[in-house]
Design a protein around this motif. Structure first.
Motif, mmCIF file in Angstrom:
data_model
loop_
_atom_site.group_PDB
_atom_site.id
_atom_site.type_symbol
_atom_site.label_atom_id
_atom_site.label_comp_id
_atom_site.label_asym_id
_atom_site.label_seq_id
_atom_site.Cartn_x
_atom_site.Cartn_y
_atom_site.Cartn_z
ATOM 1 N N ASP A 271 0.899 -1.257 0.021
ATOM 2 C CA ASP A 271 -0.007 0.046 -0.079
ATOM 3 C C ASP A 271 0.863 1.201 0.009
ATOM 4 O O ASP A 271 0.583 2.299 -0.768
ATOM 5 C CB ASP A 271 -0.996 -0.064 0.947
ATOM 6 N N SER A 272 2.098 1.285 0.574
ATOM 7 C CA SER A 272 2.830 2.220 0.607
ATOM 8 C C SER A 272 4.128 2.041 1.298
ATOM 9 O O SER A 272 4.462 0.776 1.632
ATOM 10 C CB SER A 272 2.085 3.493 1.739
ATOM 11 N N ALA A 273 5.292 2.756 1.188
ATOM 12 C CA ALA A 273 6.504 2.628 1.861
ATOM 13 C C ALA A 273 6.588 2.472 3.215
ATOM 14 O O ALA A 273 5.752 2.836 3.920
ATOM 15 C CB ALA A 273 7.365 3.408 1.462
ATOM 16 N N THR A 274 7.605 1.537 3.692
ATOM 17 C CA THR A 274 7.609 1.039 4.976
ATOM 18 C C THR A 274 9.060 1.303 5.576
ATOM 19 O O THR A 274 9.911 1.170 4.580
ATOM 20 C CB THR A 274 7.240 -0.627 5.449
ATOM 21 N N MET A 275 9.081 1.789 6.968
ATOM 22 C CA MET A 275 10.407 2.154 7.373
ATOM 23 C C MET A 275 11.086 0.663 7.544
ATOM 24 O O MET A 275 10.593 0.015 8.207
ATOM 25 C CB MET A 275 10.150 2.937 8.601
ATOM 26 N N LEU A 276 12.014 0.748 6.978
ATOM 27 C CA LEU A 276 13.008 -0.719 6.926
ATOM 28 C C LEU A 276 14.167 -0.721 8.093
ATOM 29 O O LEU A 276 14.153 -1.560 9.026
ATOM 30 C CB LEU A 276 13.811 -1.052 5.951
ATOM 31 N N VAL A 277 15.080 0.324 8.471
ATOM 32 C CA VAL A 277 16.030 0.463 9.239
ATOM 33 C C VAL A 277 16.016 1.813 9.819
ATOM 34 O O VAL A 277 16.040 2.919 8.985
ATOM 35 C CB VAL A 277 17.309 0.041 8.545
ATOM 36 N N ASP A 278 16.367 2.012 11.069
ATOM 37 C CA ASP A 278 16.639 3.322 11.560
ATOM 38 C C ASP A 278 17.707 3.046 12.768
ATOM 39 O O ASP A 278 18.090 1.943 12.963
ATOM 40 C CB ASP A 278 15.487 4.094 12.206
ATOM 41 N N LYS A 279 18.003 4.009 13.641
ATOM 42 C CA LYS A 279 19.088 4.068 14.573
ATOM 43 C C LYS A 279 18.897 2.964 15.737
ATOM 44 O O LYS A 279 19.715 2.404 16.447
ATOM 45 C CB LYS A 279 19.718 5.240 15.171
#
Length: 319
Positions: A271-279
């Motif tokens: 449906d939309s982009a997803t957050m894959l990696v952060d700090k």
């Protein structure tokens, strides 16, 4: 009699040398060189530019059998489409007009603007559009070109209400066009299936948002990958356009002294982009975060995604 002939013979080289123009800085401007050079994928067409030291570049389009040749003045930045049917190029202002504008110290929006030209190989006439900033084509396919328009200097109110400018998607074989408003960045996937778009914030509208959009060239439908945020950069796609990744900062206040970027991912069908990696992601070393400068990249198979990390910088000292 022989003495006179000998005198003439000895004098002749000096006379010829005296007729030649001296080789000094006054002749440099007329020297020419070959600039861009390319061959169509089918090997039937050659395109190159002839460049003087100072002056206007000439674009030359020639068939490999030398039966066709066309020269287009003050033009360069050319590309042959992947289907070997068209040459797309920039038509730059005449050098004398640019020089006059520089002498008058004109502002950027008052300077003479580039145009875009498209010519079908083997034909003499070509299509032209004025006031074009940039253009792009799919790297491994033909049929499409996207070009971004410059802002009109006599449309100041409209310019103030737009952070980007119109992007025109043109089908080269039919001439049909579709316009996307307020675009900041745009990218084709290599095989010419998808067009990725990044809109701009409207400067004087505090409620405006940045959008990341994906347009399907074959189906004519558009999907929203991200809505809202502060900064998006370093977009990458698989060759077929089925997977997309980019770096974004979407949470900090506009004047925040410290910002943290995240890696976002989209796959066809989501449906939309997803957050894959952060700090804070598992596996991320303590004190490290996603690098805002490292461009992500997919492996050839599309099964792996590479990205950059960097030490977290301390907040900016504004004292």
């Amino acid at each position: 009699m022989k003495k006179y002939f000998l005198f003439i013979f000895l004098f002749l080289p000096f006379f010829l040398l005296a007729q030649k123009k001296p080789l000094d800085h006054s002749v440099y401007d007329g020297w020419q060189s070959i600039g861009e050079k390319m061959i169509s994928n089918d090997g039937k067409w050659v395109v190159y530019t002839v460049c003087p030291q100072v002056g206007d570049t000439t674009l030359v389009i020639q068939s490999s059998d030398a039966e066709y040749k066309k020269e287009i003045e003050h033009s360069k930045d050319a590309v042959i489409t992947g289907d070997s049917r068209f040459v797309i190029f920039k038509i730059h202002p005449w050098y004398k007009d640019l020089r006059e504008a520089w002498i008058k110290k004109m502002k950027a929006d008052e300077m003479p603007k580039d145009s875009l030209g498209i010519i079908e190989l083997g034909y003499d006439t070509f299509w032209k559009s004025a006031n074009v900033k940039t253009y792009k084509t799919p790297e491994k396919a033909g049929g499409w070109v996207a070009y971004q328009m410059g802002k009109e200097k006599n449309n100041s109110k409209e310019n103030e209400n737009s952070g980007g400018s119109d992007l025109v998607l043109r089908q080269t074989t039919t001439g049909k066009e579709k316009i996307f408003a307020n675009i900041n960045e745009y990218y084709f996937n290599k095989t010419g299936r998808k067009l990725l778009l990044l809109t701009a914030k409207i400067p004087k509208d505090s409620l405006s948002k940045i959008y990341v959009l994906l347009y399907d060239l074959r189906l004519g439908v558009i999907d929203t990958l991200s809505r809202g945020g502060n900064e998006f950069r370093n977009f990458t796609m698989t060759d077929d356009g089925s997977q997309i990744a980019y770096i974004a900062e979407r949470d900090a206040a506009p004047k925040a002294l410290q910002k943290f970027y995240k890696l976002w991912y989209y796959k066809e069908g989501m449906d939309s982009a997803t957050m894959l990696v952060d700090k804070n992601s598992v596996g991320m070393m303590l004190g490290m975060s996603i690098s805002e400068f490292g461009k992500p990249g997919f492996s050839k198979s599309g099964e792996r995604l590479f990205f950059g990390t960097a030490p977290i910088e301390p907040p900016k000292d504004t004292t």
